[in-house]
Structure formats: structure tokens, C-alpha cells
Scaffold this active site. Structure first.
Site, PDB file in Angstrom:
ATOM      1  N   SER A   1       0.829  -1.204   0.000  1.00 53.04           N
ATOM      2  CA  SER A   1       0.000   0.000   0.000  1.00 53.04           C
ATOM      3  C   SER A   1       0.863   1.253   0.000  1.00 53.04           C
ATOM      4  CB  SER A   1      -0.866   0.005   1.255  1.00 53.04           C
ATOM      5  OG  SER A   1      -0.030   0.052   2.389  1.00 53.04           O
TER       6      SER A   1
ATOM      7  N   GLY B   1      -5.380  -0.678   5.361  1.00 52.75           N
ATOM      8  CA  GLY B   1      -5.871  -1.325   6.587  1.00 52.75           C
ATOM      9  C   GLY B   1      -7.263  -0.927   7.023  1.00 52.75           C
TER      10      GLY B   1
ATOM     11  N   CYS C   1       2.708  -6.909   1.889  1.00 55.26           N
ATOM     12  CA  CYS C   1       1.724  -6.207   2.716  1.00 55.26           C
ATOM     13  C   CYS C   1       0.881  -7.260   3.432  1.00 55.26           C
ATOM     14  CB  CYS C   1       0.857  -5.349   1.798  1.00 55.26           C
ATOM     15  SG  CYS C   1      -0.529  -4.531   2.589  1.00 55.26           S
ATOM     16  N   ASN C   2       0.867  -7.199   4.755  1.00 59.10           N
ATOM     17  CA  ASN C   2       0.063  -8.166   5.525  1.00 59.10           C
ATOM     18  C   ASN C   2      -1.426  -8.009   5.229  1.00 59.10           C
ATOM     19  OD1 ASN C   2       1.873  -9.330   8.072  1.00 59.10           O
ATOM     20  ND2 ASN C   2       2.601  -7.409   7.238  1.00 59.10           N
ATOM     21  N   THR C   3      -1.863  -6.752   5.090  1.00 54.25           N
ATOM     22  CA  THR C   3      -3.285  -6.488   4.884  1.00 54.25           C
ATOM     23  C   THR C   3      -3.748  -7.068   3.550  1.00 54.25           C
ATOM     24  OG1 THR C   3      -2.888  -4.429   6.076  1.00 54.25           O
ATOM     25  CG2 THR C   3      -5.014  -4.662   5.003  1.00 54.25           C
TER      26      THR C   3
ATOM     27  N   CYS D   1       2.746  -5.683  10.248  1.00 59.34           N
ATOM     28  CA  CYS D   1       2.531  -4.755   9.131  1.00 59.34           C
ATOM     29  C   CYS D   1       3.907  -4.420   8.588  1.00 59.34           C
ATOM     30  CB  CYS D   1       1.829  -3.490   9.646  1.00 59.34           C
ATOM     31  SG  CYS D   1       1.761  -2.147   8.422  1.00 59.34           S
TER      32      CYS D   1
ATOM     33  N   HIS E   1       5.088  -1.922   7.219  1.00 62.24           N
ATOM     34  CA  HIS E   1       5.579  -0.570   7.517  1.00 62.24           C
ATOM     35  C   HIS E   1       6.306  -0.525   8.871  1.00 62.24           C
ATOM     36  CE1 HIS E   1       2.849   0.851   4.356  1.00 62.24           C
ATOM     37  NE2 HIS E   1       3.324   2.056   4.487  1.00 62.24           N
TER      38      HIS E   1
END
Ligand code: DGL
Length: 259
Positions: free
Chosen positions: A12, A44, A74-76, A183, A185
């Protein structure tokens, strides 16, 4: 499919570069293309449908650039969309999920904390994963606002410190000995987190495991780049590239493009 084709990665925004760094350090001869969909960050707080649509858009772009394998950095996006991506496309996908297993296996206090986005913590995939560790207390905390501050380059701001304290201190009071960063980030917050968290509490993320898995899948599909040519590392962002450039090495090429 040629093995000199690039590995495609998307996130993202700039966070997935924490995964790219691990992959590039383990596989320096691989060409890579990274998409930072910062214009649409944060993912998210979006619905599952929106996350799937954005993940399809990013995947199409990476396939148009001949990616031989795609890392959903990206985990989301992984927890909400990887199933749909695997059904729709033939290319191998590598996803990233919060590293609960290593933390749950090693905890001495039987209590671990996880900091992730709402989209990840609410996902079906995450819930299924958590069910495997019912003997461990898992404290879930949504990192409201953290991705936006990182995207804006406000990692060392007072606002960031206050937010992190408000999320982490209640976990410390409940005696966690592992904090899982769920996450991509968040690894950029480790220096800030270390100022808040005592040294006996370990902080773990999934970057190294994803890099090893990427290496494994490349071998399995016979896609490892065996060329001796200097590899290229290309980054695309659909937002201002300033913050992205500050977190990357000088040998990377950053393009601003509307996608
Ligand atoms: N890097 C994304 C992740 O791993 C951040 C999601 C977001 O944009 O909210 O979940």
C-alpha cells in the site's frame, strides 16, 4: 518465462520496502520491481473487496512488467486478497503474514502482543492462524494512524511516540515477552519502539522468513536468475517520491507514475 525477469513486489506504500530490503540482501542478483500504492494508503481501513480490487490492479501492473513471481509485501493485502490472486493468476505468489508462530513457540510468559492493521486483525486468515495457538494469550492491537505517519515521513515525531506508547504500554502491563510487528511498515518503527520497550521483550517481524521463502520458491520453479549481469532495482510510486527515496539506497531507481 525467463529467469532474468524481475520479482514483482507491491504494498500500500513504502512499508513493503522493509521486505524488499531482506529479499535484495539475500538475492542481490535478482531484478526487482516494487510498486508503492501510496496514493491509496492505508489499505488497513478499507473493505475486503476494495483491498482485493487494489491487489488485482497492482498484480496486473507487475505482470505487464513481466514479473516471474509476485511478493505481496503487505500483511493487509495478503490476509485479505492472496487467495483470490492465486485463483486468478498462474504466477507464484508469496505472501506475508504476522509471525505469530515463532513468538508463540518461544514465549516464556505465555503472552505475546501483535501490532497490525484493522484489515489484518479482522481477516479470516489471521483468525485461522491464531486458533492454532490457543495455549498462548495473544494481545491484538490495531496500529491506528501509524501507516499514515510513516508515509508522511513522520517516524520520529512526538505524535508517533505518543501513539506507540498508548499501544504498547498496555501490552507491557500484561507481561508480553514478544511483540510481533504484523505490518510491513512497522519495522521502520523499531528504533522508536526500542526506546519504549525493555530489552527483555523481543520484537519480531516477517521480513527474513519471506526472503527465505522467496529463495525457496524461485529454486522450486527453476526461476532463480543465473545471469552475471548487474541486476536492476526499480521502484514506482503514485505519490511524491521524497520519503521513499530517503529510505532506499542510492543504487535504486525511483519513478513517479500514476497507477
Ligand atoms: N504495509 C501494509 C501491511 O503490511 C500496511 C497496510 C495499510 O496500508 O494500512 O499491512
Amino acid at each position: 518465462m525467463s529467469n532474468t525477469n524481475p520479482i514483482g513486489l507491491f504494498d500500500s506504500g513504502i512499508g513493503g520496502t522493509s521486505i524488499w530490503k531482506e529479499i535484495h540482501s539475500l538475492l542481490p542478483f535478482e531484478n526487482t520491481i516494487y510498486l508503492a500504492d501510496s496514493k491509496n494508503a492505508p489499505y488497513g481501513i478499507k473493505s475486503k473487496e476494495e483491498i482485493i480490487d487494489l491487489s488485482i490492479k497492482n498484480t496486473e501492473l507487475l505482470l505487464n512488467k513481466n514479473s516471474k513471481l509476485i511478493v505481496v509485501a503487505c500483511n493487509t493485502a495478503t490476509t485479505n486478497a492472496i487467495k483470490e490472486l492465486r485463483l486468478k493468476y498462474k504466477v507464484p505468489f508469496i505472501g506475508i503474514e504476522p509471525a505469530i508462530k515463532p513468538a508463540a513457540n518461544k514465549t516464556n510468559t505465555h503472552t505475546i502482543g501483535i501490532l497490525a492493521t484493522k484489515g489484518t486483525l479482522n481477516s479470516e486468515l489471521f483468525h485461522k492462524n491464531v486458533e492454532n495457538f490457543s495455549d498462548v494469550k495473544i494481545i491484538e492491537q490495531v496500529g491506528h494512524g501509524l501507516v499514515q505517519l510513516i508515509e508522511n515521513g513522520d517516524i520520529e515525531s512526538t505524535e508517533m511516540t505518543l501513539l506507540l506508547k498508548s499501544y504498547i504500554e498496555p501490552m507491557l502491563e500484561q507481561n508480553i515477552d514478544y511483540l510481533v510487528l504484523g505490518c510491513s511498515h512497522y519495522p521502520y518503527l523499531i528504533p522508536q519502539l526500542r526506546k519504549i520497550i525493555p530489552t527483555n521483550v523481543k520484537i519480531i517481524d516477517s521480513g527474513e522468513a519471506v526472503a527465505k521463502q522467496t529463495q525457496h520458491i524461485l529454486n522450486q520453479y527453476k526461476l532463480t536468475n543465473s545471469s552475471n549481469e548487474q541486476s536492476y532495482q526499480h521502484f514506482y510510486t503514485n505519490s511524491d517520491s521524497k520519503v521513499l527515496k530517503t529510505i532506499l539506497k542510492n543504487d535504486s531507481t525511483v519513478f513517479e507514475k500514476n497507477f
